[in-house]
Design a protein around this motif. Structure first.
Motif, PDB file in Angstrom:
ATOM      1  N   MET B  48       0.800  -1.227   0.000  1.00 28.27           N
ATOM      2  CA  MET B  48       0.000   0.000   0.000  1.00 28.27           C
ATOM      3  C   MET B  48       0.833   1.277   0.000  1.00 28.27           C
ATOM      4  O   MET B  48       0.304   2.375  -0.104  1.00 28.27           O
ATOM      5  N   LEU B  50       2.459   2.296   2.612  1.00 31.87           N
ATOM      6  CA  LEU B  50       2.495   2.849   3.971  1.00 31.87           C
ATOM      7  C   LEU B  50       3.848   2.593   4.613  1.00 31.87           C
ATOM      8  O   LEU B  50       4.268   3.303   5.521  1.00 31.87           O
ATOM      9  N   PRO B  71       0.484   6.375  -0.897  1.00 30.37           N
ATOM     10  CA  PRO B  71      -0.647   5.494  -0.580  1.00 30.37           C
ATOM     11  C   PRO B  71      -1.937   5.893  -1.296  1.00 30.37           C
ATOM     12  O   PRO B  71      -2.666   5.029  -1.782  1.00 30.37           O
ATOM     13  N   HIS B  72      -2.216   7.204  -1.365  1.00 35.64           N
ATOM     14  CA  HIS B  72      -3.504   7.572  -1.956  1.00 35.64           C
ATOM     15  C   HIS B  72      -3.551   7.266  -3.457  1.00 35.64           C
ATOM     16  O   HIS B  72      -4.591   6.931  -3.999  1.00 35.64           O
ATOM     17  N   ALA B  75      -4.189   3.530  -3.673  1.00 33.43           N
ATOM     18  CA  ALA B  75      -5.587   3.246  -3.360  1.00 33.43           C
ATOM     19  C   ALA B  75      -6.475   3.586  -4.557  1.00 33.43           C
ATOM     20  O   ALA B  75      -7.406   2.857  -4.893  1.00 33.43           O
ATOM     21  N   ARG B  76      -6.173   4.696  -5.221  1.00 31.84           N
ATOM     22  CA  ARG B  76      -7.020   5.124  -6.329  1.00 31.84           C
ATOM     23  C   ARG B  76      -6.920   4.219  -7.548  1.00 31.84           C
ATOM     24  O   ARG B  76      -7.780   4.235  -8.418  1.00 31.84           O
ATOM     25  N   TYR B  81      -7.288  -1.419   1.360  1.00 32.91           N
ATOM     26  CA  TYR B  81      -6.496  -1.914   2.487  1.00 32.91           C
ATOM     27  C   TYR B  81      -7.343  -1.860   3.754  1.00 32.91           C
ATOM     28  O   TYR B  81      -7.907  -0.823   4.092  1.00 32.91           O
ATOM     29  N   GLY B 101     -14.408   6.578   2.743  1.00 32.31           N
ATOM     30  CA  GLY B 101     -13.866   5.551   1.858  1.00 32.31           C
ATOM     31  C   GLY B 101     -14.337   5.676   0.415  1.00 32.31           C
ATOM     32  O   GLY B 101     -13.768   5.034  -0.472  1.00 32.31           O
ATOM     33  N   ARG B 102     -15.350   6.471   0.173  1.00 28.34           N
ATOM     34  CA  ARG B 102     -15.981   6.486  -1.157  1.00 28.34           C
ATOM     35  C   ARG B 102     -15.019   6.989  -2.239  1.00 28.34           C
ATOM     36  O   ARG B 102     -14.357   8.006  -2.069  1.00 28.34           O
ATOM     37  N   GLN B 103     -14.958   6.228  -3.328  1.00 29.96           N
ATOM     38  CA  GLN B 103     -14.185   6.634  -4.503  1.00 29.96           C
ATOM     39  C   GLN B 103     -15.043   6.307  -5.725  1.00 29.96           C
ATOM     40  O   GLN B 103     -15.990   5.531  -5.631  1.00 29.96           O
ATOM     41  N   ARG B 147     -15.959   0.139   4.713  1.00 30.37           N
ATOM     42  CA  ARG B 147     -15.376   1.434   4.367  1.00 30.37           C
ATOM     43  C   ARG B 147     -14.410   1.289   3.194  1.00 30.37           C
ATOM     44  O   ARG B 147     -14.406   2.103   2.267  1.00 30.37           O
ATOM     45  N   THR B 148     -13.591   0.240   3.248  1.00 32.34           N
ATOM     46  CA  THR B 148     -12.637   0.024   2.165  1.00 32.34           C
ATOM     47  C   THR B 148     -13.358  -0.329   0.862  1.00 32.34           C
ATOM     48  O   THR B 148     -12.971   0.125  -0.220  1.00 32.34           O
TER      49      THR B 148
ATOM     50  N   ARG C 171     -18.494  16.634   1.974  1.00 34.46           N
ATOM     51  CA  ARG C 171     -17.459  15.605   1.915  1.00 34.46           C
ATOM     52  C   ARG C 171     -16.132  16.152   2.423  1.00 34.46           C
ATOM     53  O   ARG C 171     -15.430  15.481   3.174  1.00 34.46           O
ATOM     54  N   GLU C 184      -3.003   8.918   8.108  1.00 37.68           N
ATOM     55  CA  GLU C 184      -2.458   7.863   7.266  1.00 37.68           C
ATOM     56  C   GLU C 184      -3.577   6.985   6.722  1.00 37.68           C
ATOM     57  O   GLU C 184      -3.569   6.598   5.550  1.00 37.68           O
ATOM     58  N   MET C 185      -4.572   6.707   7.572  1.00 38.32           N
ATOM     59  CA  MET C 185      -5.674   5.858   7.131  1.00 38.32           C
ATOM     60  C   MET C 185      -6.468   6.555   6.033  1.00 38.32           C
ATOM     61  O   MET C 185      -6.920   5.923   5.074  1.00 38.32           O
ATOM     62  N   VAL C 186      -6.631   7.855   6.183  1.00 41.32           N
ATOM     63  CA  VAL C 186      -7.357   8.607   5.154  1.00 41.32           C
ATOM     64  C   VAL C 186      -6.623   8.479   3.816  1.00 41.32           C
ATOM     65  O   VAL C 186      -7.248   8.279   2.769  1.00 41.32           O
ATOM     66  N   ALA C 187      -5.300   8.551   3.874  1.00 38.43           N
ATOM     67  CA  ALA C 187      -4.526   8.409   2.639  1.00 38.43           C
ATOM     68  C   ALA C 187      -4.697   7.011   2.054  1.00 38.43           C
ATOM     69  O   ALA C 187      -4.853   6.844   0.841  1.00 38.43           O
ATOM     70  N   ALA C 188      -4.703   6.002   2.945  1.00 39.79           N
ATOM     71  CA  ALA C 188      -4.822   4.629   2.464  1.00 39.79           C
ATOM     72  C   ALA C 188      -6.197   4.381   1.842  1.00 39.79           C
ATOM     73  O   ALA C 188      -6.389   3.389   1.145  1.00 39.79           O
ATOM     74  N   LEU C 189      -7.141   5.262   2.107  1.00 36.64           N
ATOM     75  CA  LEU C 189      -8.460   5.133   1.486  1.00 36.64           C
ATOM     76  C   LEU C 189      -8.559   5.947   0.197  1.00 36.64           C
ATOM     77  O   LEU C 189      -9.643   6.149  -0.335  1.00 36.64           O
ATOM     78  N   GLY C 190      -7.419   6.463  -0.248  1.00 40.62           N
ATOM     79  CA  GLY C 190      -7.403   7.093  -1.564  1.00 40.62           C
ATOM     80  C   GLY C 190      -7.587   8.606  -1.560  1.00 40.62           C
ATOM     81  O   GLY C 190      -7.823   9.201  -2.600  1.00 40.62           O
ATOM     82  N   VAL C 191      -7.483   9.223  -0.374  1.00 41.03           N
ATOM     83  CA  VAL C 191      -7.661  10.675  -0.319  1.00 41.03           C
ATOM     84  C   VAL C 191      -6.279  11.342  -0.384  1.00 41.03           C
ATOM     85  O   VAL C 191      -5.383  10.979   0.368  1.00 41.03           O
ATOM     86  N   ASP C 192      -6.139  12.289  -1.284  1.00 41.30           N
ATOM     87  CA  ASP C 192      -4.871  13.010  -1.418  1.00 41.30           C
ATOM     88  C   ASP C 192      -4.770  14.014  -0.275  1.00 41.30           C
ATOM     89  O   ASP C 192      -5.457  15.021  -0.244  1.00 41.30           O
TER      90      ASP C 192
END
Lengths: 250, 234, 621
Positions: B48, B50, B71-72, B75-76, B81, B101-103, B147-148, C171, C184-192
């Protein structure tokens, strides 16, 4: 046989609506290793923290050699002769191994408020003797910040012994250790408990450690004690099998 | 789908992963088995981004090199994770946790919505506005997976999903993982509980001291008691 | 009755601007964990920019209220954009640095903006011309109340409502709240995160700019606005609870009302009143009205403080030689050099006393100048009211500082990290305000003059020797303490409070001990400084003085025992050089601080030591 070193009677603790500890009584005797086990969320940690003064009980009492511990801070409980090790090791990372033990000795001898003679020259021999007992003499000069995890546990043990305790409280002593380290640490603890006639209470997840090293085991579930006895008795207990051992695949 | 080659990782000076090489095929469930501290979590964190993979490592996801990316970004691309310690946003409600978590939806996969997730995790549907901090461990574990999934990943990394859960919750978790697999996702999970792994996984990789010692199907693993005894001490 | 109502309304209207600033500070801190010293500068720029834009618009379209509102919004957006720019250019590079360095970097920005504002707008106060609609009054209970202030009363709740909507219903707001807890968790969820952080900086800075803009009609724009407001904003944020916007709102109401009534009831002691209120709140609720204990923010990498080892012998010899040279200076150097040497001796002790708290104690004080100033004022006031000679004055100085250290420290050592930094800074501002406001007792801005040494020490050489004996002697004592059991117990409490308590150490009392000892040291330094200069002024207690001490310690390296000595020498020399060589010394100093933070996150001595240990293969931590 004399009375128990540590005795708890009728302990209760609630958090909001949850009865985390419900009428727990237990006793630990000198020279005995008592394991407290149970599935996650059973109330082991809460129970443990009621015994060491980190939490106050809603009802019930804890006595150390007959002396009530209610309302005492952890540091006062230490002065009465209770040594502790933590689930996640807590040592002074900016000091060497020997200095860690020296600080514990300085506190034990009430020399904290002295400002002149260097700390290195306080209780060096005593510190080395304790380190020899836990097998860390050869690493005395290394900073705690760089030690292997198992060695940190040994340092914790040496610090716990610095005030010549009557009781050892060990919260998941082998968590995060390699299997060979686990056995070595528990063997060491066991020999110290025997030699010094300590009472030792520990929580543990690793059943090999529990069954291999505890003289007696008590099992908690949902805040209450559900079983007590030696390894064979606990293993055979159907209630224990139901709540604990059955689910883990051990 | 995910191809890891020569992955090394360090915490400070401690060498945690050594030359980890793994392949994950599309649609399969791979379980990383190993004891505490063997390097399972670190492998996931390194994938990931991290934990930074050491130079020379290659992590390709659907053909794209992702080693060294943020990481972001990873994820995208469609990697989800789920951390071992759950890391729920305790101040946020269930619905807000899902929103974080929404993408955007991804081609070829039906997008996840809260309603669709509540079908898999019915407990969560009853507590939409409850703050994450006031949920039980099992509920939090479900929320962290939900959430993931809101990120519409194509591959999910699940770090010890059964750890510390009551047996009845473990059962629900196994069903949820099966549902996620049925939805077309690829899954890599780590476990110490072989019993649980057997119920959900197709293939296993055994990690010990940061090294991949063995890979194969779970049936093949059952045929090798020596391997199990040596690395898993079951 | 009327008086009470009018003062109450005045308080409400002042609360609005205070809330805008404090909410911006609290939001920025929540997400980025940076305490933004430059927040006061954004407030100041908001006022200046509004002044410029309003005048331009009024020249073009007449003095219409709408154009003023437009100017306010432009100014706020411009300040927001500047905040975002600073985040992108500077802060983004130091998110992983220790929080202290982040604070210092933002203080560097404060200095830079001060000189830029001076260059652009000049040293004069700039009042906004007041067209008739700005001078209108409303009749309330028989008294006249400014209409503009009445409108201001509504601004605070309106902004609170807008922020509530932003954080609960959008949002962006949900992501910000999530990132406040676990970046860090926010980043791991795809947020820049970069966009999130820059966005938050934009928002917070724009709020500060808006705060500065709306006070312009009643206050005018001036150069000292930045540091004047930042201390107040810290008080509000601490009282309200760090990271809590509703808390900031309640606290701004509380503090503004206390000030509004205090200025009428006890005009000399408004700030003391504010202090008492803050102290009261913190006794009942240590983390502020709506705050919670600071979650141990997930550290990306566990930083471990290095092991302290006895200094190499060569360092001791070098020190002895330097000291001998300094003591012999009167025989070969001019009077200016001797004066500078006295100052150096003073600052070495000043820095060493702060270092005892910061290094081994882990207590980062942002108001150490309070104790320096209390020492200086102790000596001066003793002379003025009790006519005590220098010898007694130099005893009084540390005692007064130590006494205050005991009182302030009692509150401070229970807290940690940013709370502690803000609280110590607020305490220092209160001492400063007392020295500044209480003119009959302290002489106010004019200070107290004629604080000369006794006859035997009046010569330049004699005073230098006295200063060296006292200051360097005390510094060596402090060093000795660090190696003694007390110093070890202090480090133990810093390294692991859990373990310290589990081996019988009373961490709070040990820290308080260090706080008092540090105050005593700073007080002695202040006393020696006062007799050396012959006068005392409130500037001895000002925020920049506290920052000087921090810079000296940091420049030298927090976790080296020799650090503060090296740092004090280097910093003071640098400071004097810059002061003499550059007209825009704040700008140069600010840039130097920013560059130093970027280049040496461990300080000079720390950097050298790391090199030394690496070269010798000594195992660090």
């Amino acid at each position: 046989m004399s009375g128990p070193v540590l005795e708890a009677r009728g302990l209760h603790k609630r958090f909001g609506g949850v009865h985390a500890v419900n009428d727990v009584s237990l006793a630990v005797h000198a020279g005995e290793m008592l394991a407290l086990i149970g599935p996650n969320g059973a109330g082991k940690s809460t129970c443990f923290n009621l015994l060491n003064g980190q939490l106050g009980a809603d009802a019930g009492e804890v006595r150390l050699e007959g002396r009530p511990l209610a309302g005492l801070k952890p540091r006062a409980i230490w002065r009465l002769g209770v040594g502790r090790t933590f689930q996640i090791t807590a040592t002074f990372a900016s000091m060497t191994v020997r200095e860690n033990v020296q600080v514990a000795l300085i506190s034990h001898h009430r020399r904290v408020w002295s400002f002149w003679r260097p700390a290195r020259r306080h209780f060096g021999n005593e510190a080395d003797a304790l380190l020899a007992q836990v097998g860390m003499a050869d690493q005395a000069e290394r900073p705690c910040g760089v030690l292997a995890y198992g060695d940190l546990k040994r340092v914790e043990l040496a610090m716990a012994l610095a005030n010549d305790p009557k009781l050892l409280l060990m919260d998941e002593p082998t968590a995060g250790m390699a299997p060979s380290e686990r056995i070595a640490l528990m063997e060491l603890t066991r020999s110290l408990v025997r030699e010094r006639r300590l009472a030792c209470l520990f929580t543990e997840h690793d059943m090999d450690v529990v069954f291999g090293h505890a003289d007696r085991i008590i099992v908690m579930n949902r805040g209450s004690l559900i079983a007590e006895g030696d390894a064979a008795a606990v293993r055979a207990n159907p209630a224990v099998r139901e709540v604990y051992l059955g689910s883990g695949g051990h | 789908m995910l191809s890891i080659r020569h992955l090394d990782a360090f915490y400070g000076r401690a060498h945690i992963l050594r030359d980890v090489t793994l392949e994950v095929a599309r649609g399969e469930v791979l379980v990383l088995l190993g004891r505490n501290g063997a390097g399972k979590s670190t492998t996931m964190k390194a994938i990931m981004g991290l934990v930074r993979p050491a130079p020379g490592a290659s992590v390709r996801f659907d053909g794209t090199e992702i080693a060294g990316r943020a990481p972001h970004e990873i994820a995208r691309m469609g990697l989800g994770y789920v951390p071992e310690d759950r890391r729920i946003f305790t101040d946020l409600t269930v619905m807000e946790n899902l929103e974080v978590g929404r993408q955007p939806a991804r081609d070829g996969l039906e997008p996840w919505t809260p309603e669709r997730l509540f079908a898999i995790f019915p407990n969560l549907a009853r507590m939409r506005d409850r703050p994450g901090g006031r949920m039980s461990g099992g509920e939090q574990q479900m929320l962290t997976i939900a959430r993931t999934l809101m990120g519409n990943p194509r591959l999910v990394l699940l770090d010890e999903p059964s750890e510390g859960l009551a047996p009845v919750i473990v059962q629900q978790m196994a069903e949820a993982i099966a549902a996620v697999k049925a939805a077309g996702l690829t899954i890599v999970l780590s476990e110490q509980n072989l019993h649980f792994a057997r119920r959900v996984a197709d293939r296993a990789a055994i990690i010990e001291k940061g090294i991949v010692r063995w890979t194969g199907t779970l049936a093949a693993l059952d045929a090798e008691p020596d391997i199990k005894a040596q690395y898993l001490s079951v | 009755m009327d008086f009470i109502l009018i003062q109450f309304l005045t308080g409400l209207s002042n609360a609005s601007a205070l809330f805008l600033i404090a909410s911006g500070l609290t939001v920025i801190f929540g997400v980025t964990r940076i305490v933004n010293f430059a927040h006061g500068s954004f407030y100041m720029l908001g006022a200046y920019l509004t002044w410029t834009i309003t005048r331009a618009l009024w020249d073009w379209g007449g003095r219409e209220p709408l154009l003023f509102v437009l100017a306010i919004l432009f100014a706020a957006l411009a300040v927001g954009a500047l905040g975002a720019l600073i985040e992108i250019v500077l802060l983004r590079r130091i998110y992983r640095a220790p929080e202290l360095f982040q604070l210092l970097a933002t203080f560097g920005v404060v200095l830079i903006i001060q000189d830029i504002a001076l260059a652009v707008w000049g040293p004069e106060d700039l009042p906004l011309p007041r067209p008739p609609w700005l001078r209108r009054f409303v009749e309330i209970a028989g008294s006249r109340f400014p209409q503009y202030d009445l409108i201001l009363i509504l601004v605070g709740p309106a902004v609170l409502a807008a922020l509530w909507f932003l954080f609960q219903r959008t949002r962006f707001g949900i992501l910000v709240r999530a990132a406040t807890q676990d970046r860090e968790m926010v980043a791991a969820l795809g947020v820049d995160q970069r966009i999130l952080f820059t966005g938050v900086f934009f928002l917070g800075s724009a709020l500060a700019g808006l705060g500065g803009a709306i006070v312009l009609p009643s206050q005018s724009a001036f150069l000292q606005m930045d540091l004047a407001i930042i201390a107040e904003a810290f008080v509000v944020v601490v009282v309200g609870g760090l990271g809590s916007v509703p808390g900031a709102f309640l606290a701004s109401l509380l503090i503004a009302e206390v000030q509004a009534f205090g200025i009428v009831l006890v005009p000399k002691a408004t700030l003391v009143l504010v202090f008492l209120v803050m102290a009261g709140v913190l006794i009942v609720r240590p983390y502020g009205l709506l705050g919670r204990p600071q979650a141990h923010a997930r550290a990306a990498t566990g930083t471990v403080e290095p092991v302290i080892r006895p200094a190499p012998a060569i360092l001791g010899w070098a020190g002895a030689v330097a000291l001998a040279l300094a003591a012999a200076a009167p025989f070969f150097a001019g009077p200016y050099a001797v004066t500078v040497l006295v100052e150096l001796a003073v600052f070495v002790l000043f820095a060493a006393s702060l270092h005892l708290m910061m290094g081994p104690g882990g207590i980062v004080s942002f108001g150490h100048a309070a104790y320096f100033g209390l020492g200086a004022y102790g000596a001066a006031l003793g002379l003025r009211f009790l006519a005590v000679p220098m010898e007694a004055g130099l005893v009084l100085a540390p005692l007064l500082a130590g006494l205050f250290g005991l009182v302030f420290g009692w509150f401070a050592v229970r807290l940690s990290g940013v709370y502690l930094a803000m609280l110590t800074l607020a305490f220092a501002q209160i001492v400063w305000a007392a020295a500044f406001q209480w003119v009959e007792f302290t002489g106010g801005d004019n200070g107290i003059l004629g604080v000369w040494p006794s006859d035997w020490a009046r010569g330049k050489a004699a005073y230098l020797w006295l200063a060296i004996v006292l200051c360097i002697g005390a510094t060596l004592l402090l060093r000795r303490m660090i190696h003694a059991p007390f110093g070890y117990a202090l480090r133990a409490a810093r390294d692991s409070e859990l373990r310290a308590e589990a081996i019988g150490l009373d961490a709070v009392r040990i820290r308080l001990g260090a706080f008092v000892i540090a105050a005593l040291g700073a007080g002695l330094a202040g006393g020696v400084y006062a007799y050396g200069k012959g006068s005392v002024f409130p500037t001895y207690i000002s925020i920049p003085k506290s920052i000087d001490a921090l810079l000296m310690v940091l420049l030298g390296g927090v976790q080296t025992v020799s650090g503060p000595i090296v740092g004090a020498l280097a910093y003071h020399t640098l400071f004097l050089t810059v002061l003499q060589a550059f007209a825009w010394w704040r700008l140069v100093l600010g840039l130097a601080i920013v560059l130093l933070v970027l280049a040496f996150p461990q300080g000079i001595a720390g950097f050298v030591r790391q090199r030394y240990e690496r070269a010798r293969g000594i195992e660090g931590a």
